[in-house]
Scaffold this motif. Structure first.
Motif, PDB file in Angstrom:
ATOM      1  N   PRO A 155       0.753  -1.270   0.044  1.00 49.63           N
ATOM      2  CA  PRO A 155       0.078   0.037   0.164  1.00 49.63           C
ATOM      3  C   PRO A 155       0.775   1.310   0.022  1.00 49.63           C
ATOM      4  CG  PRO A 155       0.210  -1.029   2.235  1.00 49.63           C
ATOM      5  CD  PRO A 155       1.064  -1.905   1.230  1.00 49.63           C
ATOM      6  N   PRO A 166       6.481   4.643   8.863  1.00 50.59           N
ATOM      7  CA  PRO A 166       5.295   5.553   9.618  1.00 50.59           C
ATOM      8  C   PRO A 166       5.905   6.006  10.887  1.00 50.59           C
ATOM      9  CG  PRO A 166       4.316   3.516   8.848  1.00 50.59           C
ATOM     10  CD  PRO A 166       5.934   3.567   8.433  1.00 50.59           C
ATOM     11  N   PHE A 205       5.563  10.257   3.704  1.00 52.36           N
ATOM     12  CA  PHE A 205       6.164  10.590   4.838  1.00 52.36           C
ATOM     13  C   PHE A 205       6.803  11.977   4.851  1.00 52.36           C
ATOM     14  CE2 PHE A 205       5.335   6.088   4.547  1.00 52.36           C
ATOM     15  CZ  PHE A 205       4.078   5.857   5.457  1.00 52.36           C
ATOM     16  N   LYS A 252       4.316  14.543   5.155  1.00 49.08           N
ATOM     17  CA  LYS A 252       3.814  14.829   6.271  1.00 49.08           C
ATOM     18  C   LYS A 252       4.780  15.451   7.447  1.00 49.08           C
ATOM     19  CE  LYS A 252       0.767  12.017   8.639  1.00 49.08           C
ATOM     20  NZ  LYS A 252       0.908  11.122   9.802  1.00 49.08           N
ATOM     21  N   ALA A 271      -4.126   4.055  -0.037  1.00 53.58           N
ATOM     22  CA  ALA A 271      -3.069   4.263   0.583  1.00 53.58           C
ATOM     23  C   ALA A 271      -3.459   4.805   1.748  1.00 53.58           C
ATOM     24  CB  ALA A 271      -1.835   4.812  -0.084  1.00 53.58           C
ATOM     25  N   GLU A 314      -0.906  13.930  17.241  1.00 51.72           N
ATOM     26  CA  GLU A 314      -1.041  13.337  16.171  1.00 51.72           C
ATOM     27  C   GLU A 314      -0.559  11.782  16.334  1.00 51.72           C
ATOM     28  OE1 GLU A 314       1.646  14.976  13.661  1.00 51.72           O
ATOM     29  OE2 GLU A 314       1.379  13.349  12.139  1.00 51.72           O
ATOM     30  N   TYR A 315       0.373  11.474  17.496  1.00 53.74           N
ATOM     31  CA  TYR A 315       0.945  10.118  17.753  1.00 53.74           C
ATOM     32  C   TYR A 315      -0.005   9.152  18.453  1.00 53.74           C
ATOM     33  CZ  TYR A 315       5.103  12.129  15.975  1.00 53.74           C
ATOM     34  OH  TYR A 315       5.947  12.898  15.347  1.00 53.74           O
ATOM     35  N   ILE A 334      -5.004  -2.221  10.145  1.00 61.85           N
ATOM     36  CA  ILE A 334      -4.016  -1.472  10.740  1.00 61.85           C
ATOM     37  C   ILE A 334      -2.875  -1.212   9.924  1.00 61.85           C
ATOM     38  CG2 ILE A 334      -2.544  -1.273  12.693  1.00 61.85           C
ATOM     39  CD1 ILE A 334      -4.688  -2.936  14.252  1.00 61.85           C
ATOM     40  N   MET A 335      -2.120  -2.081   9.162  1.00 61.74           N
ATOM     41  CA  MET A 335      -1.053  -1.978   8.302  1.00 61.74           C
ATOM     42  C   MET A 335      -1.498  -0.721   7.245  1.00 61.74           C
ATOM     43  SD  MET A 335       1.205  -4.283   5.919  1.00 61.74           S
ATOM     44  CE  MET A 335       0.100  -4.646   4.676  1.00 61.74           C
ATOM     45  N   ASP A 336      -2.437  -0.808   6.663  1.00 60.33           N
ATOM     46  CA  ASP A 336      -2.964   0.212   5.505  1.00 60.33           C
ATOM     47  C   ASP A 336      -2.753   1.454   6.165  1.00 60.33           C
ATOM     48  OD1 ASP A 336      -2.928  -2.010   3.852  1.00 60.33           O
ATOM     49  OD2 ASP A 336      -5.209  -2.089   3.700  1.00 60.33           O
ATOM     50  N   ARG A 374      -1.402   2.876   8.811  1.00 61.42           N
ATOM     51  CA  ARG A 374      -0.196   3.040   9.364  1.00 61.42           C
ATOM     52  C   ARG A 374       0.800   3.206   8.366  1.00 61.42           C
ATOM     53  NH1 ARG A 374       3.684   1.813  13.455  1.00 61.42           N
ATOM     54  NH2 ARG A 374       4.345   0.137  12.467  1.00 61.42           N
ATOM     55  N   SER A 375       0.906   2.403   7.311  1.00 58.21           N
ATOM     56  CA  SER A 375       2.029   2.348   6.273  1.00 58.21           C
ATOM     57  C   SER A 375       1.595   3.365   5.124  1.00 58.21           C
ATOM     58  CB  SER A 375       2.212   1.148   5.614  1.00 58.21           C
ATOM     59  OG  SER A 375       1.194   0.569   5.251  1.00 58.21           O
ATOM     60  N   GLY A 376       0.285   3.742   4.967  1.00 60.72           N
ATOM     61  CA  GLY A 376      -0.182   4.786   4.016  1.00 60.72           C
ATOM     62  C   GLY A 376       0.411   6.001   4.505  1.00 60.72           C
ATOM     63  N   ALA A 377      -0.162   6.700   5.672  1.00 63.97           N
ATOM     64  CA  ALA A 377       0.186   8.067   6.039  1.00 63.97           C
ATOM     65  C   ALA A 377       0.285   8.094   7.606  1.00 63.97           C
ATOM     66  CB  ALA A 377      -0.819   8.967   5.656  1.00 63.97           C
ATOM     67  N   GLY A 378       0.484   6.942   8.211  1.00 61.19           N
ATOM     68  CA  GLY A 378       0.569   7.124   9.690  1.00 61.19           C
ATOM     69  C   GLY A 378      -0.565   7.756  10.375  1.00 61.19           C
ATOM     70  N   ARG A 379      -1.867   7.118   9.941  1.00 60.18           N
ATOM     71  CA  ARG A 379      -3.011   7.682  10.718  1.00 60.18           C
ATOM     72  C   ARG A 379      -3.376   6.953  11.832  1.00 60.18           C
ATOM     73  NH1 ARG A 379      -7.476   9.394   7.471  1.00 60.18           N
ATOM     74  NH2 ARG A 379      -8.493   9.627   9.199  1.00 60.18           N
ATOM     75  N   MET A 380      -2.806   7.618  13.237  1.00 62.79           N
ATOM     76  CA  MET A 380      -2.882   6.860  14.228  1.00 62.79           C
ATOM     77  C   MET A 380      -4.118   6.759  14.769  1.00 62.79           C
ATOM     78  SD  MET A 380      -0.088   5.484  15.342  1.00 62.79           S
ATOM     79  CE  MET A 380      -0.505   5.187  17.239  1.00 62.79           C
ATOM     80  N   VAL A 413      -5.180   3.658  13.322  1.00 62.37           N
ATOM     81  CA  VAL A 413      -4.681   2.462  14.080  1.00 62.37           C
ATOM     82  C   VAL A 413      -5.032   2.167  15.331  1.00 62.37           C
ATOM     83  CG1 VAL A 413      -2.319   1.783  14.929  1.00 62.37           C
ATOM     84  CG2 VAL A 413      -2.370   3.014  12.834  1.00 62.37           C
TER      85      VAL A 413
END
Ligand SMILES: Nc1ncnc2c1ncn2[C@@H]1O[C@H](COP(=O)(O)OP(=O)(O)OP(=O)(O)O)[C@@H](O)[C@H]1O
Ligand SMILES: Nc1ncnc2c1ncn2[C@@H]1O[C@H](COP(=O)(O)OP(=O)(O)OP(=O)(O)O)[C@@H](O)[C@H]1O
Ligand SMILES: [Mg+2]
Ligand SMILES: [Mg+2]
Lengths: 313, 256, 265, 294, 294
Positions: free
Chosen positions: A31, A169, A189, A192, A260, B30-31, B207-209, B211-217, B220
């Motif tokens: 992704p 991330p 990233f 971001k 993504a 954010e985190y 969760i992976m999607d 996270r790895s896309g844009a770190g949407r905590m 997650v």
């Protein structure tokens, strides 16, 4: 092959356009931005036009994808070149006639591989990276190679630098609480981190010796390529169209949000790499050479035999 | 009923601390988005077909994995626990196998099992078998010999002693092992979904999607909360069973 | 002595079968045990004599990993036993904390890495946290169970003689719960090896796990298998050490071998 | 004589899923300091329950227990109990000696503890087993360890639940005399539950005869036998024989009167009905079997 | 009369970390079919061990047990045991009725099992408790459940280890008569270990008097009392009183002879030495304490 209905057609590169042998293709994907072109091609029906039905399967990097290819779980997979070459050099897929590369996927452009630091860092120029700790996503991969090459080009001894593994991330957080001094990031990233914590670029790892370095592409097994030449050719054609269209931002941005899970703002900021439409041995050979230089390959490695040239485009 | 309110109070306390922590300037929101944010996101997700499909995929895999682990580990534990020779003979092998992490096995497992749900279920079972196995063996060690002797004296055969004396008597502790295994299964399932991808969807993939896309905590954490809730539900079910089937042990043990 | 032979004969038999199978299969993913042994030798045991023939890799990767592993497991044992005994003896406390603990227990550590990263800044701390968070549960749950199942007559006896709290916990609850606690400790010990590897997925540049994963990504399967074997060996050794302690602690148990099948012997 | 222990209007009902069970109906009695009271009553009448309420392990559902004038809410100080289920009350991870020392840790130093334990074990004839673990002992020996533990503790109030049930006749005599001796020396108040009528008469200053379940007091007999009792002469005395007969009579008569008897009757009827129904069920099943096989 | 059970040159030594312990020195006796033999002997002499070897739970270190002419190697068929530690021998997860039914599963159908259990529970007066769980019963009730279980099984050989220790006098009488009745009806061979000398005389066809630890046979007395025994008349008979005195005398005398006595002497001496040493240690410690505090 038993199930493939072995046609024993000569597969000397350019198979004549004919009926595809296998219509349903399981395609390994990550992704990430790099595979935007696939999603474009699916959306625009390019695969359908060729009589193909692509089923995307989420994978995690080459280490998972290549076993998937080997045992036939995946027909074609996206993967970074380093993994493909390393696997081929170790003869991992010897049971299925080795690995074949069928499409180029993604290629570096400036502003795409950046080594960033936090806003209040003392690191101001590439030279300051000497002796520091840098986060990279995976050891012994394209990130480490390009980072080392560009560091060296900037007169920093790569051996003095400590690399630590962090998933992309998590890098922003690692930068912010100073677990690392700098981080090797990719889009989205980078955007971001710049937006959220005001991260500052120290070094573009896709510049100088690594300018325009190929990153990743699509591969399959020798067995699959041999048994399904028309399918492969059809795939190549469809994806090439997708690659071409992926260069168009307005087409891609909404897709990013969808597959993504990137938020809209970030999507509008990211820097895309190149989506090459041809598969070129000379270009890919650069990666193999870098791998040799930094000890990821023990012997010289010729990428040419791995390529399956595209036909009909 | 009172137990439930107390439990909810405990969880509420945790949420309050999390909320305060998230709202304080100590960590960027954010985190660690506070529960109020995550809650909104979660509510939205619960109406999302794709997300629900992911959840269902994980829950189904979980049920299968727990069933398999118990089905494998309990009989195996009974054998290992009651036949010392087998136990000694297999100890080296067992102790060698136990510390092998699923993560290291992923490529090999993919090769053998493919990327489908079999992969994550197998890895989950591999991890979850151990607590049940060990709890069964240790429970058998603690079995009162007089109970066994009583049964033997009345002409009860070995196998029946195993199933109608050893098993019931060790059941409370075996069930604790199964409760442990259930959450272990869940954790491994989600982790494998997260790390290996494929595996036919699931919460981990979600969760992976995210996270790895844009770190949407926020996503997650919403997914994580759902994992927690699933774990809680399964555990609660097993505890109910424990309370019903082995009521005797809490009375003989906890009377005071 | 016979046990020793029994155990290792089975083990050796399996290794031989494995060797034959891999020899027949000739699959790069499954190298032969002899090849793995060779890799292991060059990786760890080909060092200089003044380092006891251990290579630098051992000092750089194996020992730090082991340190984190033991520390993590130790902390988890401490927290797990004390918290478990407390919760096991207090129904009210268990009611308050139970659901929350189940909830936490169900959280996959990889999903929490970002949060851990925030709370525990430095690498080792974070890895420790990952290990502790992962291996705590078997110890905790089994301790709760053990503490709860103290025989009613024994707790009444202690109550009647007004045994002070500390003596009650150390002298009655802990010994009574000891077998169950040890079951938890043993499961956790191996689990901590697993979590050691998991914890090295993020933010490290050293460790057995990180080495193993690099080998995996580089398709260096003999090295990867050597790593797996090393984990197995460590697991076996640590477990054996723990068993020695367990035997000592549980020496009071009447005939540990007396189980259903052995009654007549 | 002021009361050391007083039990007033005591009642206890056990709650269970399938209905409650009243173990003690209504008990009132007092015990003076230094007195030894024997409690006799039919099996299952509630004697152990009584000891549990006195020792504060069980909060009675009705009435009150007072010790030294204070209501018993928790476990009172200076109390020792020899449980009926002696084998379960020993700690299997401690040696015999350590088991006896265990309750002394709070108050005594190491050596004093050891001396006390050694002395108590000598009293009960277990000196040579002090190093063994409980599971290495015979039933009677385990029971004697439990007795030694209680005696070594030197409680003000000693509760014993059938303490000599598992020892042979000779040892029983010796232990009875030991109990009397220790009681006299330390002025201990003792409550002994026993099934042996002779023993109750021999040991007791008073005998409390309880009715069948639920327990109530049928009689509270003073035992007027000369003080230094002797296994042979005392047991031969007329007073002894007379009292023994009296207790036996009371136990039989005490098996129900008035309301209690009526309740037991009803219980028995329902139980008989159950047995009857079972029998009917069996004949039915057998008939079916026969029908099926023919 | 051919022997149903024969014990020849039996010896058993328990192995422990700190030295072995000989529980049975040398026992030989036989029991005919349908006979009821009572075993009496001091606490810890090895009676329970004897029952364990007969039931095949423990392989004796010396000698042999034969049943129906076959050497006992495993647990023989058609055998029931009432263990001394009855409370631990009941299955806590089964109700009283299910506990009694447990051994019948192998041979009987559901309804027959239920009928047998109901009958046996009625015999021991526990019909109304059939639904309860063992921990809801008093000690004496638990013991009666164990007895009911053994009786319901209808064994050819019944071993009982102090089966009536926890029940009141009245119930004890009833259970004794029950045992005699069941034995007569089903021609069961019975071995009863008891501490109650009266009981041994009342119940037994023969009485086996054992010496103190390690056990050996002191006397094997036939009981010649008229067959339908009666709690009142039999116990009043001269023969009864005479036998009772004889057994009591043997038990006291039996406390050691020859070699055995010498060994016990040595043991006692060493134990006394230990107690002595402890006491010395204490005085030393106390002296030190005093010195330190002054
Ligand atoms: N935990 C419990 N739950 C329910 N009922 C109980 C419980 N404990 C005891 N009882 C019931 O209470 C009654 C009295 O029991 P208790 O143990 O006090 O009798 P007891 O007089 O000591 O008898 P015994 O002489 O046989 O030991 C019995 O009928 C028993 O079934
Ligand atoms: N498992 C064991 N290990 C070591 N010694 C044992 C064991 N069981 C019993 N003994 C010892 O064997 C001797 C005889 O024990 P046993 O239980 O047979 O006595 P008993 O005659 O039944 O006594 P009681 O009448 O007190 O029950 C005792 O001295 C005891 O200490
Ligand atoms: Mg009682
Ligand atoms: Mg005995």
């Amino acid at each position: 092959g038993l199930l493939g209905g072995s046609t024993d057609k000569p597969t000397d590169g350019a198979a004549a356009p004919g009926k595809v042998e296998k219509t349903k293709i399981k395609l390994g994907l990550l992704p990430i931005l790099d595979v935007a072109s696939v999603h474009v091609a699916i959306k625009k029906g390019y695969f359908k036009d060729e009589g193909l039905e692509v089923e995307p399967v989420s994978i995690q990097g080459g280490a998972a994808a290549i076993p998937g290819l080997v045992n036939g779980e995946l027909d074609i997979t996206f993967g970074n070149w380093v993994s493909f070459f390393a696997a081929q050099a170790k003869d991992v897929a010897k049971g299925v006639d080795g690995l074949k590369l069928i499409n180029d996927g993604y290629q570096a452009k400036p502003e795409m591989f950046l080594i960033l630091t936090g806003p209040d860092s003392t690191i101001k120029s590439p030279k300051d990276l000497a002796g520091k700790t840098i986060a990279i996503n995976t050891f012994k991969n394209i990130a480490e190679l390009t980072a080392k090459a560009t560091l060296e080009a900037n007169d920093v001894d790569p051996k003095s630098v400590t690399f630590k593994e962090f998933p992309f991330p998590d890098m922003q957080a690692a930068l912010q609480n100073k677990t690392v001094d700098a981080a090797f990031m990719v889009e989205p990233f980078i955007s971001k981190a710049q937006r959220a914590i005001g991260a500052i670029t120290v070094l573009d790892a896709a510049s100088g010796p690594t300018d325009g370095i190929p990153v990743a592409g699509y591969g399959t097994t020798g067995k699959f390529a041999k048994e399904n030449p028309n399918t492969v050719a059809a795939f190549q054609r469809a994806l090439t169209k997708g690659q071409r269209d992926a260069a168009d931002r307005p087409t891609v941005e909404p897709l990013l949000v969808e597959y993504a899970k990137v938020d809209k703002e970030t999507a509008s900021l990211v820097h895309f790499g190149e989506f090459p439409t041809t598969l070129d041995a000379t270009r890919l050979q650069r990666v193999a050479t870098l791998m040799k230089t930094y000890g990821l390959l023990e012997k010289d490695f010729d990428v040419k035999p791995m390529l399956v040239a595209a036909s009909g485009s | 009923m009172r137990a439930l309110t107390r439990g909810l109070l405990g969880v509420a306390g945790f949420l309050v601390i999390w909320e305060l922590f998230g709202r304080s300037r100590l960590v960027p929101a954010e985190y660690l988005p506070p529960p109020s944010v995550v809650g909104v996101e979660l509510a939205r997700l619960l109406g999302d077909q794709a997300f629900l499909r992911d959840v269902i995929a994980t829950v189904l895999a979980l049920l299968i994995a727990v069933g398999l682990s118990a089905g494998i580990a309990v009989p195996l534990g009974l054998v290992l626990g009651s036949v010392p020779a087998v136990r000694h003979a297999t100890r080296a092998v067992v102790e060698f196998l136990r510390p092998i992490p699923s993560v290291a096995l992923i490529p090999l497992a993919i090769l053998v099992l493919g990327i489908g749900p079999e992969l994550k279920i197998t890895l989950a079972v591999y991890a979850a078998v151990w607590p049940i196995l060990f709890n069964t063996i240790y429970a058998l060690d603690e079995l009162d010999p007089l109970l066994v002797e009583t049964a033997r004296v009345f002409g009860t055969g070995r196998v029946r002693v195993l199933f109608s004396v050893a098993l019931p008597s060790s059941l409370p502790f075996v069930l604790t092992g199964i409760r442990l295994a259930a959450t272990t299964c869940l954790v491994v399932l989600v982790s494998v979904e997260l790390l290996a991808g494929g595996s036919g969807g699931g919460l981990g993939q979600f969760i992976m999607d995210a996270r790895s896309g844009a770190g949407r905590m926020d996503l997650v954490l919403a997914g994580t909360v759902v994992a927690g809730v699933i774990g809680f539900a399964v555990n609660e079910g097993l505890e109910r069973a424990q309370r019903r089937w082995v009521a005797w042990s809490t009375v003989t043990g906890g009377r005071s | 002595m016979t046990r020793f032979v029994q155990r290792w004969a089975v083990f050796a038999g399996l290794v031989v079968v494995w060797e034959l199978l891999t020899w027949v299969a000739d699959d790069p993913f499954f190298p032969r045990p002899t090849v793995i042994a060779e890799s292991a030798w060059t990786l760890w045991l080909s060092g200089p004599a003044d380092h006891l023939f251990l290579t630098d890799t051992v000092f750089e990767h194996v020992f730090p990993s082991l340190g984190r592993l033991l520390a993590g497991w130790g902390i988890a044992a401490l927290i797990g036993i004390s918290l478990g005994v407390a919760l096991g003896r207090s129904a009210a406390a268990m009611q308050y904390a139970g659901p929350l603990l189940t909830f936490l227990r169900s959280i996959p550590p990889p999903a929490l890495v970002p949060v851990f990263l925030l709370v525990f800044s430095v690498g080792t701390q974070m890895q420790l946290a990952t290990i502790v968070f992962g291996v705590l549960w078997p110890i905790l749950l089994n301790s709760v169970d053990g503490a709860r199942s103290v025989d009613a007559t024994k707790s009444e006896t202690s109550a009647v003689f007004r045994i002070p709290k500390a003596q009650w916990v150390l002298g009655v609850v802990l010994p009574a719960a000891a077998p169950k606690i040890f079951a938890g400790l043993r499961v956790s010990l191996s689990l901590s090896l697993v979590l050691m590897v998991v914890s090295e997925l993020v933010g490290t540049d050293n460790g057995i796990g990180s080495q193993l994963l690099v080998a995996q990504r580089e398709f260096d399967f003999p090295d990867m298998w050597a790593g797996i074997v090393l984990l197995g060996v460590l697991g076996y050794v640590l477990n054996t050490v723990l068993l020695v302690f367990e035997r000592r602690a549980l020496s009071w148990q009447p005939k540990r071998e007396r189980t259903p099948a052995t009654v007549e012997a | 004589m002021t009361a050391m222990l007083s039990v007033a209007d005591l009642g206890h009902t056990y709650q269970a899923k399938d209905g409650a069970h009243t173990a003690i109906a209504d008990l009132s009695f007092t015990v003076g300091p230094g007195e030894l009271v024997c409690v006799v009553g039919p099996s299952g009448c509630g004697k152990s329950t009584l000891l549990r309420t006195i020792s504060g392990l069980v909060r009675p559902t009705r009435g009150e227990v007072t010790l030294h004038g204070n209501a018993v809410l928790g476990v009172p100080d200076d109390l020792a109990v020899v449980f009926q289920d002696y084998s379960r009350s020993l700690f299997p991870w401690l040696s015999v000696q350590k088991n006896v020392e265990f309750p002394l840790k709070r108050s005594l130093g190491r050596s004093a503890r050891r001396a006390r334990a050694a002395e108590a074990l000598e009293w009960v004839g277990l000196s040579k087993a002090h190093r063994k673990y409980p599971w290495q002992l015979s039933g009677g020996m385990q029971q004697r360890v439990a007795i030694a533990r209680a005696l070594a503790y030197r409680p003000a109030l000693l509760l014993m639940d059938e303490p000599f049930a598992s020892v042979d006749a000779q040892t029983r005599f010796e232990l009875e005399d030991l109990l009397l001796k220790v009681k006299a020396e330390h002025d201990t108040t003792v409550l002994v539950v026993t099934h042996d009528i002779d023993e109750s008469v021999y040991l007791g200053d008073r005998i409390l005869v309880l009715s069948g379940s639920p327990a109530s007091v049928v009689a509270d007999l003073p035992v007027r036998l000369p003080a230094p009792r002797d296994q042979i002469t005392t047991r031969e005395s007329d007073a002894f024989v007379g009292l023994r007969a009296e207790v036996a009579r009371l136990l039989n008569v005490g098996k129900g009167s008035g309301e209690v008897r009526a309740r037991r009757k009803a219980d028995e009827q329902s139980a008989a009905k159950w047995a009857e129904a079972e029998r009917a069920e069996v004949s039915r099943a057998e008939a079916e079997d026969r029908a099926a096989s023919s």
